[in-house]
Design a protein around this motif. Structure first.
Motif, mmCIF file in Angstrom:
data_model
loop_
_atom_site.group_PDB
_atom_site.id
_atom_site.type_symbol
_atom_site.label_atom_id
_atom_site.label_comp_id
_atom_site.label_asym_id
_atom_site.label_seq_id
_atom_site.Cartn_x
_atom_site.Cartn_y
_atom_site.Cartn_z
ATOM 1 N N ASP A 68 31.891 8.575 26.025
ATOM 2 C CA ASP A 68 32.844 7.861 24.944
ATOM 3 C C ASP A 68 32.181 7.110 24.222
ATOM 4 O O ASP A 68 32.522 6.884 23.125
ATOM 5 C CB ASP A 68 33.842 7.332 25.787
ATOM 6 N N ILE A 69 31.252 6.133 24.620
ATOM 7 C CA ILE A 69 30.727 5.093 23.576
ATOM 8 C C ILE A 69 29.355 5.557 23.287
ATOM 9 O O ILE A 69 28.550 4.804 22.573
ATOM 10 C CB ILE A 69 30.384 3.771 24.343
ATOM 11 N N TRP A 70 29.073 6.908 23.362
ATOM 12 C CA TRP A 70 27.786 7.485 22.762
ATOM 13 C C TRP A 70 27.548 7.035 21.391
ATOM 14 O O TRP A 70 26.639 6.748 20.788
ATOM 15 C CB TRP A 70 27.599 8.755 23.245
ATOM 16 N N PRO A 71 28.684 7.445 20.359
ATOM 17 C CA PRO A 71 28.447 7.301 18.940
ATOM 18 C C PRO A 71 28.056 5.697 18.714
ATOM 19 O O PRO A 71 27.277 5.303 18.013
ATOM 20 C CB PRO A 71 29.883 7.328 18.409
ATOM 21 N N PHE A 72 28.844 4.681 19.579
ATOM 22 C CA PHE A 72 28.523 3.007 19.331
ATOM 23 C C PHE A 72 27.054 2.896 19.842
ATOM 24 O O PHE A 72 26.069 2.466 19.026
ATOM 25 C CB PHE A 72 29.478 2.301 20.396
ATOM 26 N N ILE A 73 26.601 3.652 21.037
ATOM 27 C CA ILE A 73 25.281 3.316 21.420
ATOM 28 C C ILE A 73 24.270 4.105 20.454
ATOM 29 O O ILE A 73 23.142 3.440 19.801
ATOM 30 C CB ILE A 73 25.069 4.082 22.782
ATOM 31 N N ALA A 74 24.586 5.186 19.994
ATOM 32 C CA ALA A 74 23.565 5.745 18.952
ATOM 33 C C ALA A 74 23.424 5.047 17.826
ATOM 34 O O ALA A 74 22.465 4.765 17.059
ATOM 35 C CB ALA A 74 24.128 6.979 18.598
ATOM 36 N N ALA A 75 24.597 4.674 17.335
ATOM 37 C CA ALA A 75 24.510 3.911 16.095
ATOM 38 C C ALA A 75 23.887 2.413 16.130
ATOM 39 O O ALA A 75 23.079 2.084 15.281
ATOM 40 C CB ALA A 75 26.041 3.630 15.717
ATOM 41 N N VAL A 76 23.931 1.509 17.397
ATOM 42 C CA VAL A 76 23.167 0.520 17.535
ATOM 43 C C VAL A 76 21.937 0.823 17.659
ATOM 44 O O VAL A 76 20.971 0.142 17.094
ATOM 45 C CB VAL A 76 23.723 -0.124 18.825
ATOM 46 N N ILE A 77 21.277 1.769 18.336
ATOM 47 C CA ILE A 77 20.023 2.181 18.735
ATOM 48 C C ILE A 77 19.440 2.279 17.114
ATOM 49 O O ILE A 77 18.452 1.816 16.619
ATOM 50 C CB ILE A 77 19.661 3.555 19.293
ATOM 51 N N ALA A 78 20.149 3.277 16.165
ATOM 52 C CA ALA A 78 19.569 3.850 14.922
ATOM 53 C C ALA A 78 19.375 2.521 14.158
ATOM 54 O O ALA A 78 18.550 2.345 13.336
ATOM 55 C CB ALA A 78 20.615 4.735 14.427
ATOM 56 N N LEU A 79 20.700 1.776 13.912
ATOM 57 C CA LEU A 79 20.569 0.617 13.091
ATOM 58 C C LEU A 79 19.467 -0.365 13.671
ATOM 59 O O LEU A 79 18.636 -1.101 12.554
ATOM 60 C CB LEU A 79 21.835 0.016 13.125
ATOM 61 N N SER A 80 19.414 -0.544 14.885
ATOM 62 C CA SER A 80 18.308 -1.633 15.242
ATOM 63 C C SER A 80 17.055 -1.403 14.971
ATOM 64 O O SER A 80 16.201 -2.097 14.443
ATOM 65 C CB SER A 80 18.364 -1.702 16.919
ATOM 66 N N ILE A 81 16.562 -0.056 15.162
ATOM 67 C CA ILE A 81 15.240 0.331 14.998
ATOM 68 C C ILE A 81 14.898 0.440 13.679
ATOM 69 O O ILE A 81 13.827 0.180 12.977
ATOM 70 C CB ILE A 81 14.703 1.554 15.801
ATOM 71 N N ASN A 82 16.013 0.669 12.876
ATOM 72 C CA ASN A 82 15.851 0.908 11.195
ATOM 73 C C ASN A 82 15.686 -0.692 10.868
ATOM 74 O O ASN A 82 14.845 -0.982 10.199
ATOM 75 C CB ASN A 82 17.018 1.752 10.601
ATOM 76 N N SER A 83 16.440 -1.504 11.295
ATOM 77 C CA SER A 83 16.498 -2.819 10.757
ATOM 78 C C SER A 83 14.868 -3.411 11.217
ATOM 79 O O SER A 83 14.486 -4.339 10.607
ATOM 80 C CB SER A 83 17.559 -3.730 11.244
ATOM 81 N N GLY A 84 14.465 -3.145 12.333
ATOM 82 C CA GLY A 84 13.256 -3.756 12.852
ATOM 83 C C GLY A 84 12.287 -3.625 12.023
ATOM 84 O O GLY A 84 11.484 -4.590 11.776
ATOM 85 N N ALA A 85 12.183 -2.494 11.471
ATOM 86 C CA ALA A 85 10.943 -2.239 10.423
ATOM 87 C C ALA A 85 11.130 -3.094 9.538
ATOM 88 O O ALA A 85 9.975 -3.507 8.928
ATOM 89 C CB ALA A 85 11.269 -0.656 10.005
ATOM 90 N N TYR A 86 12.331 -3.230 8.777
ATOM 91 C CA TYR A 86 12.241 -4.226 7.522
ATOM 92 C C TYR A 86 11.989 -5.337 8.048
ATOM 93 O O TYR A 86 11.177 -6.439 7.432
ATOM 94 C CB TYR A 86 13.867 -4.031 6.923
ATOM 95 N N VAL A 87 12.584 -6.110 9.183
ATOM 96 C CA VAL A 87 12.301 -7.507 9.780
ATOM 97 C C VAL A 87 10.761 -7.419 9.995
ATOM 98 O O VAL A 87 10.408 -8.702 9.664
ATOM 99 C CB VAL A 87 13.193 -7.634 11.130
#
Lengths: 225, 241
Positions: A91-110
Protein backbone atom coordinates in the motif's frame (compact mmCIF):
# COMPACT_ATOMS: atom_id res chain seq x y z
CA UNK A 1 -14.32 35.31 -19.41
CA UNK A 2 -15.53 32.29 -17.62
CA UNK A 3 -13.48 31.73 -14.47
CA UNK A 4 -15.12 29.54 -11.84
CA UNK A 5 -14.10 30.97 -8.46
CA UNK A 6 -16.35 28.48 -6.72
CA UNK A 7 -14.20 25.68 -8.14
CA UNK A 8 -11.08 27.36 -6.94
CA UNK A 9 -12.45 27.47 -3.43
CA UNK A 10 -13.93 23.99 -3.42
CA UNK A 11 -10.71 22.41 -4.72
CA UNK A 12 -8.53 23.90 -2.02
CA UNK A 13 -9.12 21.35 0.78
CA UNK A 14 -8.22 18.39 -1.41
CA UNK A 15 -5.25 20.20 -2.92
CA UNK A 16 -4.00 21.06 0.56
CA UNK A 17 -3.93 17.35 1.33
CA UNK A 18 -1.78 16.91 -1.75
CA UNK A 19 0.43 19.83 -0.77
CA UNK A 20 0.95 18.26 2.64
CA UNK A 21 2.14 15.05 1.02
CA UNK A 22 4.43 17.08 -1.23
CA UNK A 23 5.95 18.75 1.83
CA UNK A 24 6.40 15.43 3.62
CA UNK A 25 7.98 13.79 0.59
CA UNK A 26 10.33 16.67 -0.08
CA UNK A 27 11.39 17.14 3.53
CA UNK A 28 12.15 13.46 4.03
CA UNK A 29 13.97 13.31 0.70
CA UNK A 30 16.06 16.40 1.47
CA UNK A 31 16.91 14.97 4.90
CA UNK A 32 18.21 11.71 3.42
CA UNK A 33 19.63 13.64 0.50
CA UNK A 34 21.79 15.70 2.86
CA UNK A 35 23.09 12.57 4.57
CA UNK A 36 23.77 10.75 1.28
CA UNK A 37 25.16 13.87 -0.33
CA UNK A 38 27.53 14.63 2.54
CA UNK A 39 28.81 11.05 2.49
CA UNK A 40 29.27 11.17 -1.26
CA UNK A 41 31.03 14.53 -1.05
CA UNK A 42 33.41 13.26 1.65
CA UNK A 43 34.08 10.12 -0.39
CA UNK A 44 34.85 12.20 -3.46
CA UNK A 45 37.43 14.12 -1.46
CA UNK A 46 39.23 10.98 -0.26
CA UNK A 47 42.11 9.43 -2.12
CA UNK A 48 40.92 5.82 -2.11
CA UNK A 49 39.02 3.94 -4.83
CA UNK A 50 35.64 4.83 -3.26
CA UNK A 51 35.82 8.29 -4.68
CA UNK A 52 35.18 6.84 -8.15
CA UNK A 53 32.09 5.12 -6.80
CA UNK A 54 30.86 8.46 -5.48
CA UNK A 55 31.61 10.12 -8.82
CA UNK A 56 29.67 7.48 -10.72
CA UNK A 57 26.75 7.95 -8.37
CA UNK A 58 26.73 11.72 -8.80
CA UNK A 59 27.14 11.55 -12.58
CA UNK A 60 24.44 8.94 -12.99
CA UNK A 61 21.88 10.79 -10.89
CA UNK A 62 22.57 14.15 -12.46
CA UNK A 63 22.85 12.77 -15.97
CA UNK A 64 19.58 10.83 -16.15
CA UNK A 65 16.00 12.12 -15.88
CA UNK A 66 14.40 11.99 -12.46
CA UNK A 67 11.27 10.51 -14.03
CA UNK A 68 13.30 7.56 -15.30
CA UNK A 69 14.88 7.13 -11.88
CA UNK A 70 11.43 7.08 -10.30
CA UNK A 71 10.30 4.40 -12.77
CA UNK A 72 13.43 2.34 -12.15
CA UNK A 73 12.72 2.30 -8.44
CA UNK A 74 8.95 1.98 -8.57
CA UNK A 75 8.61 -0.61 -11.33
CA UNK A 76 12.16 -1.89 -11.42
CA UNK A 77 12.72 -3.02 -7.85
CA UNK A 78 9.57 -5.21 -7.68
CA UNK A 79 10.45 -6.72 -11.06
CA UNK A 80 13.88 -7.91 -9.99
CA UNK A 81 12.67 -9.17 -6.62
CA UNK A 82 10.42 -11.73 -8.27
CA UNK A 83 7.69 -9.52 -9.66
CA UNK A 84 6.19 -8.72 -6.30
CA UNK A 85 6.70 -6.68 -3.22
CA UNK A 86 5.88 -7.75 0.27
CA UNK A 87 2.14 -7.41 0.98
CA UNK A 88 2.92 -5.51 4.17
CA UNK A 89 4.29 -2.56 2.20
CA UNK A 90 2.33 -2.83 -1.02
CA UNK A 91 0.00 0.00 0.00
CA UNK A 92 2.76 2.41 0.82
CA UNK A 93 5.11 1.21 -1.94
CA UNK A 94 4.49 4.31 -4.11
CA UNK A 95 5.44 6.52 -1.17
CA UNK A 96 8.53 4.48 -0.33
CA UNK A 97 9.61 4.37 -3.97
CA UNK A 98 9.11 8.12 -4.28
CA UNK A 99 11.15 8.81 -1.14
CA UNK A 100 13.96 6.53 -2.32
CA UNK A 101 14.05 8.05 -5.80
CA UNK A 102 13.89 11.65 -4.61
CA UNK A 103 16.46 11.03 -1.85
CA UNK A 104 19.11 9.47 -4.02
CA UNK A 105 18.51 12.04 -6.72
CA UNK A 106 18.74 14.93 -4.30
CA UNK A 107 21.82 13.34 -2.68
CA UNK A 108 23.74 13.73 -5.92
CA UNK A 109 23.02 17.44 -6.14
CA UNK A 110 23.71 17.92 -2.44
CA UNK A 111 27.04 16.12 -2.91
CA UNK A 112 28.16 18.78 -5.37
CA UNK A 113 26.94 21.55 -3.07
CA UNK A 114 28.76 20.10 -0.07
CA UNK A 115 31.92 19.48 -2.06
CA UNK A 116 31.97 23.07 -3.29
CA UNK A 117 31.32 24.28 0.27
CA UNK A 118 34.21 22.24 1.66
CA UNK A 119 36.56 23.40 -1.05
CA UNK A 120 35.61 27.02 -0.40
CA UNK A 121 37.12 26.80 3.11
CA UNK A 122 40.62 28.22 3.05
CA UNK A 123 43.43 25.67 3.08
CA UNK A 124 45.07 27.46 6.01
CA UNK A 125 42.15 26.39 8.20
CA UNK A 126 42.87 22.70 7.90
CA UNK A 127 46.61 23.34 8.16
CA UNK A 128 46.09 25.20 11.42
CA UNK A 129 43.92 22.40 12.79
CA UNK A 130 46.33 19.67 11.71
CA UNK A 131 49.28 21.58 13.17
CA UNK A 132 47.49 21.56 16.54
CA UNK A 133 47.40 17.78 16.41
CA UNK A 134 43.80 17.27 15.33
CA UNK A 135 43.28 14.18 13.19
CA UNK A 136 42.01 14.70 9.63
CA UNK A 137 38.57 13.50 10.77
CA UNK A 138 38.49 15.91 13.72
CA UNK A 139 39.63 18.69 11.43
CA UNK A 140 36.80 17.95 9.03
CA UNK A 141 34.22 17.76 11.79
CA UNK A 142 35.18 20.74 13.97
CA UNK A 143 36.84 23.12 11.54
CA UNK A 144 35.96 22.46 7.90
CA UNK A 145 32.33 21.32 7.96
CA UNK A 146 31.05 24.07 10.29
CA UNK A 147 32.57 26.67 7.99
CA UNK A 148 31.50 24.86 4.84
CA UNK A 149 27.97 24.79 6.24
CA UNK A 150 27.70 28.55 5.80
CA UNK A 151 28.56 28.28 2.14
CA UNK A 152 26.20 25.34 1.82
CA UNK A 153 23.00 26.80 3.25
CA UNK A 154 21.96 29.09 0.36
CA UNK A 155 22.43 26.53 -2.44
CA UNK A 156 20.87 23.89 -0.21
CA UNK A 157 17.78 26.11 0.01
CA UNK A 158 17.70 26.24 -3.78
CA UNK A 159 18.00 22.47 -3.90
CA UNK A 160 15.07 22.15 -1.48
CA UNK A 161 12.98 24.38 -3.74
CA UNK A 162 14.01 22.52 -6.89
CA UNK A 163 13.20 19.19 -5.31
CA UNK A 164 9.86 20.44 -4.07
CA UNK A 165 8.92 21.29 -7.63
CA UNK A 166 10.46 18.14 -9.10
CA UNK A 167 8.54 16.02 -6.63
CA UNK A 168 5.53 16.63 -8.87
CA UNK A 169 7.02 13.94 -11.12
CA UNK A 170 5.97 11.25 -8.65
CA UNK A 171 2.41 11.92 -9.75
CA UNK A 172 3.42 9.54 -12.54
CA UNK A 173 3.41 6.65 -10.06
CA UNK A 174 -0.04 7.56 -8.79
CA UNK A 175 1.13 9.04 -5.54
CA UNK A 176 -1.44 11.64 -4.59
CA UNK A 177 0.75 14.61 -4.03
CA UNK A 178 -0.23 18.08 -5.13
CA UNK A 179 -0.15 17.65 -8.91
CA UNK A 180 -1.82 14.23 -8.80
CA UNK A 181 -4.61 15.63 -6.62
CA UNK A 182 -5.04 18.36 -9.21
CA UNK A 183 -5.28 15.81 -12.00
CA UNK A 184 -7.93 13.95 -10.07
CA UNK A 185 -10.02 17.09 -9.56
CA UNK A 186 -9.60 18.04 -13.22
CA UNK A 187 -10.79 14.57 -14.17
CA UNK A 188 -13.98 15.19 -12.23
CA UNK A 189 -14.62 18.82 -13.14
CA UNK A 190 -12.99 19.26 -16.55
CA UNK A 191 -11.77 22.68 -15.41
CA UNK A 192 -7.96 22.47 -15.75
CA UNK A 193 -7.31 26.21 -15.66
CA UNK A 194 -8.80 26.91 -12.24
CA UNK A 195 -7.43 23.76 -10.66
CA UNK A 196 -3.86 24.02 -11.94
CA UNK A 197 -3.93 27.71 -11.12
CA UNK A 198 -4.54 26.84 -7.46
CA UNK A 199 -1.88 24.13 -7.70
CA UNK A 200 0.62 26.68 -8.95
CA UNK A 201 -0.28 29.16 -6.20
CA UNK A 202 0.19 26.47 -3.55
CA UNK A 203 3.66 25.61 -4.95
CA UNK A 204 4.49 29.31 -4.95
CA UNK A 205 3.49 29.70 -1.30
CA UNK A 206 5.67 26.74 -0.35
CA UNK A 207 8.74 27.84 -2.31
CA UNK A 208 8.56 31.45 -1.12
CA UNK A 209 8.25 30.22 2.46
CA UNK A 210 11.33 28.05 2.05
CA UNK A 211 13.44 30.84 0.63
CA UNK A 212 12.39 33.11 3.50
CA UNK A 213 13.41 30.49 6.05
CA UNK A 214 16.72 30.00 4.27
CA UNK A 215 17.56 33.69 4.27
CA UNK A 216 16.77 33.94 7.99
CA UNK A 217 19.02 30.96 8.62
CA UNK A 218 21.71 32.54 6.49
CA UNK A 219 21.64 35.71 8.56
CA UNK A 220 21.88 33.72 11.80
CA UNK A 221 24.90 31.84 10.51
CA UNK A 222 26.80 34.98 9.68
CA UNK A 223 28.02 35.28 13.29
CA UNK A 224 31.73 35.84 13.58
CA UNK A 225 32.41 36.30 9.91
CA UNK B 1 70.37 15.69 22.43
CA UNK B 2 68.98 17.62 19.51
CA UNK B 3 65.21 17.95 19.61
CA UNK B 4 64.97 17.99 15.81
CA UNK B 5 67.47 16.60 13.34
CA UNK B 6 67.08 17.13 9.64
CA UNK B 7 69.00 14.82 7.32
CA UNK B 8 69.37 15.52 3.61
CA UNK B 9 65.83 16.85 3.25
CA UNK B 10 64.51 17.15 -0.30
CA UNK B 11 61.15 18.46 -1.42
CA UNK B 12 59.86 18.54 -4.97
CA UNK B 13 56.55 19.95 -6.16
CA UNK B 14 56.18 18.10 -9.45
CA UNK B 15 59.17 19.35 -11.46
CA UNK B 16 60.02 22.12 -9.04
CA UNK B 17 62.89 21.17 -6.76
CA UNK B 18 62.31 23.43 -3.75
CA UNK B 19 64.56 21.84 -1.12
CA UNK B 20 67.79 20.33 -2.39
CA UNK B 21 69.22 18.53 0.60
CA UNK B 22 68.97 20.35 3.92
CA UNK B 23 70.85 18.99 6.90
CA UNK B 24 70.82 20.66 10.28
CA UNK B 25 69.89 20.10 13.91
CA UNK B 26 67.91 22.11 16.40
CA UNK B 27 68.96 21.87 20.03
CA UNK B 28 66.66 22.04 23.04
CA UNK B 29 65.89 25.67 24.04
CA UNK B 30 67.52 26.99 20.91
CA UNK B 31 66.08 29.91 18.97
CA UNK B 32 66.88 29.51 15.28
CA UNK B 33 65.98 32.14 12.73
CA UNK B 34 65.82 31.17 9.05
CA UNK B 35 66.42 33.95 6.56
CA UNK B 36 66.82 34.09 2.81
CA UNK B 37 65.30 35.55 -0.34
CA UNK B 38 61.73 34.78 -1.38
CA UNK B 39 61.48 31.40 -3.02
CA UNK B 40 64.55 30.09 -1.25
CA UNK B 41 62.52 27.32 0.40
CA UNK B 42 62.42 28.68 3.98
CA UNK B 43 58.71 28.18 4.47
CA UNK B 44 58.72 24.79 2.79
CA UNK B 45 61.58 23.77 5.09
CA UNK B 46 59.54 24.80 8.13
CA UNK B 47 56.39 23.10 6.85
CA UNK B 48 58.32 19.87 6.30
CA UNK B 49 59.29 19.80 9.97
CA UNK B 50 55.71 19.06 11.08
CA UNK B 51 54.86 17.31 7.82
CA UNK B 52 52.34 19.82 6.54
CA UNK B 53 54.46 19.19 3.48
CA UNK B 54 55.56 15.59 3.11
CA UNK B 55 59.28 15.51 2.28
CA UNK B 56 60.19 13.88 -1.02
CA UNK B 57 63.23 12.28 0.58
CA UNK B 58 65.47 12.61 3.60
CA UNK B 59 64.48 12.28 7.23
CA UNK B 60 63.23 14.40 10.09
CA UNK B 61 64.17 13.02 13.49
CA UNK B 62 62.07 14.34 16.35
CA UNK B 63 63.26 13.55 19.87
CA UNK B 64 65.37 10.70 18.60
CA UNK B 65 62.90 8.93 16.36
CA UNK B 66 62.45 9.28 12.63
CA UNK B 67 59.05 10.68 11.65
CA UNK B 68 57.25 8.27 9.38
CA UNK B 69 54.58 9.96 7.22
CA UNK B 70 52.47 6.81 7.31
CA UNK B 71 52.16 6.93 11.08
CA UNK B 72 49.73 9.13 12.94
CA UNK B 73 51.27 12.48 12.18
CA UNK B 74 48.91 14.16 14.63
CA UNK B 75 50.90 12.59 17.47
CA UNK B 76 54.00 14.47 16.26
CA UNK B 77 52.23 17.66 15.26
CA UNK B 78 50.69 18.19 18.67
CA UNK B 79 54.22 18.54 20.06
CA UNK B 80 55.11 21.27 17.56
CA UNK B 81 53.17 24.52 17.71
CA UNK B 82 52.89 26.41 14.47
CA UNK B 83 52.14 30.07 13.78
CA UNK B 84 51.19 31.06 10.24
CA UNK B 85 51.69 34.18 8.20
CA UNK B 86 47.92 34.54 7.74
CA UNK B 87 47.08 33.68 11.41
CA UNK B 88 44.50 31.06 10.34
CA UNK B 89 42.31 31.53 13.39
CA UNK B 90 39.04 29.63 13.22
CA UNK B 91 36.54 32.34 12.27
CA UNK B 92 33.48 30.47 13.54
CA UNK B 93 34.81 30.24 17.10
CA UNK B 94 35.38 32.80 19.80
CA UNK B 95 38.97 33.53 20.75
CA UNK B 96 38.79 31.38 23.88
CA UNK B 97 37.31 28.47 21.91
CA UNK B 98 40.06 28.81 19.32
CA UNK B 99 42.52 28.29 22.15
CA UNK B 100 40.76 25.54 24.09
CA UNK B 101 39.63 23.38 21.14
CA UNK B 102 42.81 21.38 20.66
CA UNK B 103 43.64 20.90 24.37
CA UNK B 104 40.12 19.57 24.96
CA UNK B 105 40.02 17.43 21.84
CA UNK B 106 43.58 16.22 21.55
CA UNK B 107 44.85 16.31 25.14
CA UNK B 108 41.53 15.50 26.80
CA UNK B 109 41.83 18.45 29.18
CA UNK B 110 38.67 19.17 31.20
CA UNK B 111 36.77 22.12 29.69
CA UNK B 112 36.98 24.35 32.79
CA UNK B 113 40.70 23.69 33.15
CA UNK B 114 41.26 24.33 29.45
CA UNK B 115 39.45 27.67 29.75
CA UNK B 116 41.47 28.63 32.81
CA UNK B 117 44.72 27.81 31.01
CA UNK B 118 43.46 29.61 27.92
CA UNK B 119 42.75 32.77 29.90
CA UNK B 120 46.25 32.61 31.40
CA UNK B 121 47.70 32.40 27.90
CA UNK B 122 45.60 35.34 26.76
CA UNK B 123 46.95 37.32 29.69
CA UNK B 124 50.43 36.39 28.60
CA UNK B 125 49.83 37.82 25.12
CA UNK B 126 48.05 40.87 26.62
CA UNK B 127 44.61 40.02 25.29
CA UNK B 128 42.72 39.11 28.47
CA UNK B 129 39.76 41.24 27.43
CA UNK B 130 39.31 39.53 24.06
CA UNK B 131 38.38 36.02 25.17
CA UNK B 132 34.78 36.37 24.05
CA UNK B 133 35.53 38.17 20.77
CA UNK B 134 35.42 36.60 17.37
CA UNK B 135 38.64 36.72 15.32
CA UNK B 136 37.22 39.17 12.76
CA UNK B 137 36.75 41.72 15.53
CA UNK B 138 40.50 41.78 16.22
CA UNK B 139 43.33 43.58 14.47
CA UNK B 140 45.97 41.57 12.63
CA UNK B 141 48.44 41.90 15.47
CA UNK B 142 45.85 40.77 17.99
CA UNK B 143 44.88 37.83 15.82
CA UNK B 144 48.47 36.75 15.52
CA UNK B 145 48.92 36.92 19.29
CA UNK B 146 45.81 34.77 19.71
CA UNK B 147 47.31 32.35 17.20
CA UNK B 148 50.46 32.16 19.32
CA UNK B 149 48.37 31.55 22.44
CA UNK B 150 46.43 28.86 20.59
CA UNK B 151 49.63 27.06 19.64
CA UNK B 152 51.04 27.40 23.17
CA UNK B 153 47.89 25.91 24.67
CA UNK B 154 49.04 22.50 23.44
CA UNK B 155 52.22 22.93 25.51
CA UNK B 156 54.38 22.16 22.49
CA UNK B 157 58.04 21.26 22.75
CA UNK B 158 58.92 23.38 19.71
CA UNK B 159 57.31 26.44 18.18
CA UNK B 160 57.48 26.96 14.43
CA UNK B 161 56.86 30.48 13.13
CA UNK B 162 56.21 30.92 9.41
CA UNK B 163 56.75 34.62 8.65
CA UNK B 164 54.55 35.61 11.59
CA UNK B 165 54.78 39.35 10.96
CA UNK B 166 54.76 39.47 7.15
CA UNK B 167 51.01 40.02 6.85
CA UNK B 168 50.90 42.72 9.54
CA UNK B 169 50.73 46.48 9.31
CA UNK B 170 54.04 47.95 10.48
CA UNK B 171 52.64 49.32 13.73
CA UNK B 172 51.53 45.86 14.80
CA UNK B 173 54.77 44.01 14.18
CA UNK B 174 56.27 45.11 17.49
CA UNK B 175 53.54 43.66 19.67
CA UNK B 176 53.92 40.24 18.03
CA UNK B 177 57.72 40.28 18.19
CA UNK B 178 57.52 41.23 21.88
CA UNK B 179 55.45 38.12 22.60
CA UNK B 180 57.94 36.01 20.67
CA UNK B 181 60.85 37.56 22.55
CA UNK B 182 59.37 36.77 25.94
CA UNK B 183 58.71 33.25 24.73
CA UNK B 184 62.37 32.91 23.72
CA UNK B 185 63.44 34.24 27.10
CA UNK B 186 61.42 31.55 28.81
CA UNK B 187 63.49 28.96 26.99
CA UNK B 188 61.04 27.85 24.33
CA UNK B 189 62.68 26.07 21.42
CA UNK B 190 61.78 28.15 18.40
CA UNK B 191 62.35 28.03 14.66
CA UNK B 192 61.40 31.31 13.05
CA UNK B 193 61.22 32.09 9.35
CA UNK B 194 61.24 35.86 9.15
CA UNK B 195 62.44 38.98 7.41
CA UNK B 196 62.82 40.78 10.75
CA UNK B 197 66.60 41.03 10.96
CA UNK B 198 66.38 43.00 14.18
CA UNK B 199 64.63 40.08 15.82
CA UNK B 200 67.20 37.67 14.42
CA UNK B 201 70.09 39.72 15.78
CA UNK B 202 68.59 40.34 19.16
CA UNK B 203 66.85 37.09 20.04
CA UNK B 204 68.25 34.20 18.06
CA UNK B 205 71.02 31.83 19.06
CA UNK B 206 71.66 30.88 15.47
CA UNK B 207 70.77 32.19 12.05
CA UNK B 208 70.38 29.95 9.02
CA UNK B 209 70.70 31.51 5.59
CA UNK B 210 68.95 29.64 2.81
CA UNK B 211 69.05 30.28 -0.90
CA UNK B 212 67.71 28.26 -3.82
CA UNK B 213 66.74 25.27 -1.69
CA UNK B 214 70.10 24.98 0.02
CA UNK B 215 71.35 25.81 3.47
CA UNK B 216 74.14 28.17 2.49
CA UNK B 217 75.44 29.23 5.85
CA UNK B 218 74.56 29.02 9.54
CA UNK B 219 76.14 30.82 12.41
CA UNK B 220 75.53 32.96 15.47
CA UNK B 221 73.72 36.17 14.53
CA UNK B 222 76.84 38.22 15.31
CA UNK B 223 79.04 36.18 13.02
CA UNK B 224 76.51 35.77 10.25
CA UNK B 225 75.49 39.40 10.05
CA UNK B 226 78.91 40.97 10.67
CA UNK B 227 81.16 38.46 9.05
CA UNK B 228 79.26 36.42 6.43
CA UNK B 229 81.48 33.84 4.77
CA UNK B 230 79.61 32.85 1.66
CA UNK B 231 79.29 35.25 -1.31
CA UNK B 232 75.55 34.59 -1.56
CA UNK B 233 75.06 35.47 2.10
CA UNK B 234 77.08 38.63 1.59
CA UNK B 235 75.03 39.55 -1.47
CA UNK B 236 71.73 38.97 0.34
CA UNK B 237 72.74 40.90 3.44
CA UNK B 238 74.11 43.82 1.43
CA UNK B 239 70.69 44.16 -0.20
CA UNK B 240 68.63 44.17 2.98
CA UNK B 241 70.78 45.77 5.67
Amino acid sequence: MDFRWDLVISSVPLLLQGAWLTIKLTTIAVFFGIILGTLAALLRLTKGPFRYLASIYVDFMRGTPLLVQIFIIYYGIPSITGGQISPSIVDIWPFIAAVIALSINSGAYVAEIVRAGIQAVEKGQSEAALSLGLTPAETMRHIILPQAFRHIVPPLGNEFIALLKDSSLVSAIALEELVRKGQIIVGRTFRPFEVYFVVAILYLIMTVTISRIVSILERRLRVGE
Amino acid sequence: MAIIEVNNLHKKFNQLHVLKGITTRIEQNEVVVVIGPSGSGKSTFLRCLNFLEIPTSGEIIFEGSVINPNENLNLIRREMGMVFQRFNLFPHMKVIDNITLAPKLVRNIQPDIAVEQGLNLLEKVNLSDKAESFPEQLSGGQQQRVAIARALAMRPKVMLFDEPTSALDPEMIGEVLDVMKSLANEGMTMIVVTHEMGFAREVSDRVIFMDDGLLIEENTPDELFNNPQHPRTQAFLSKIL
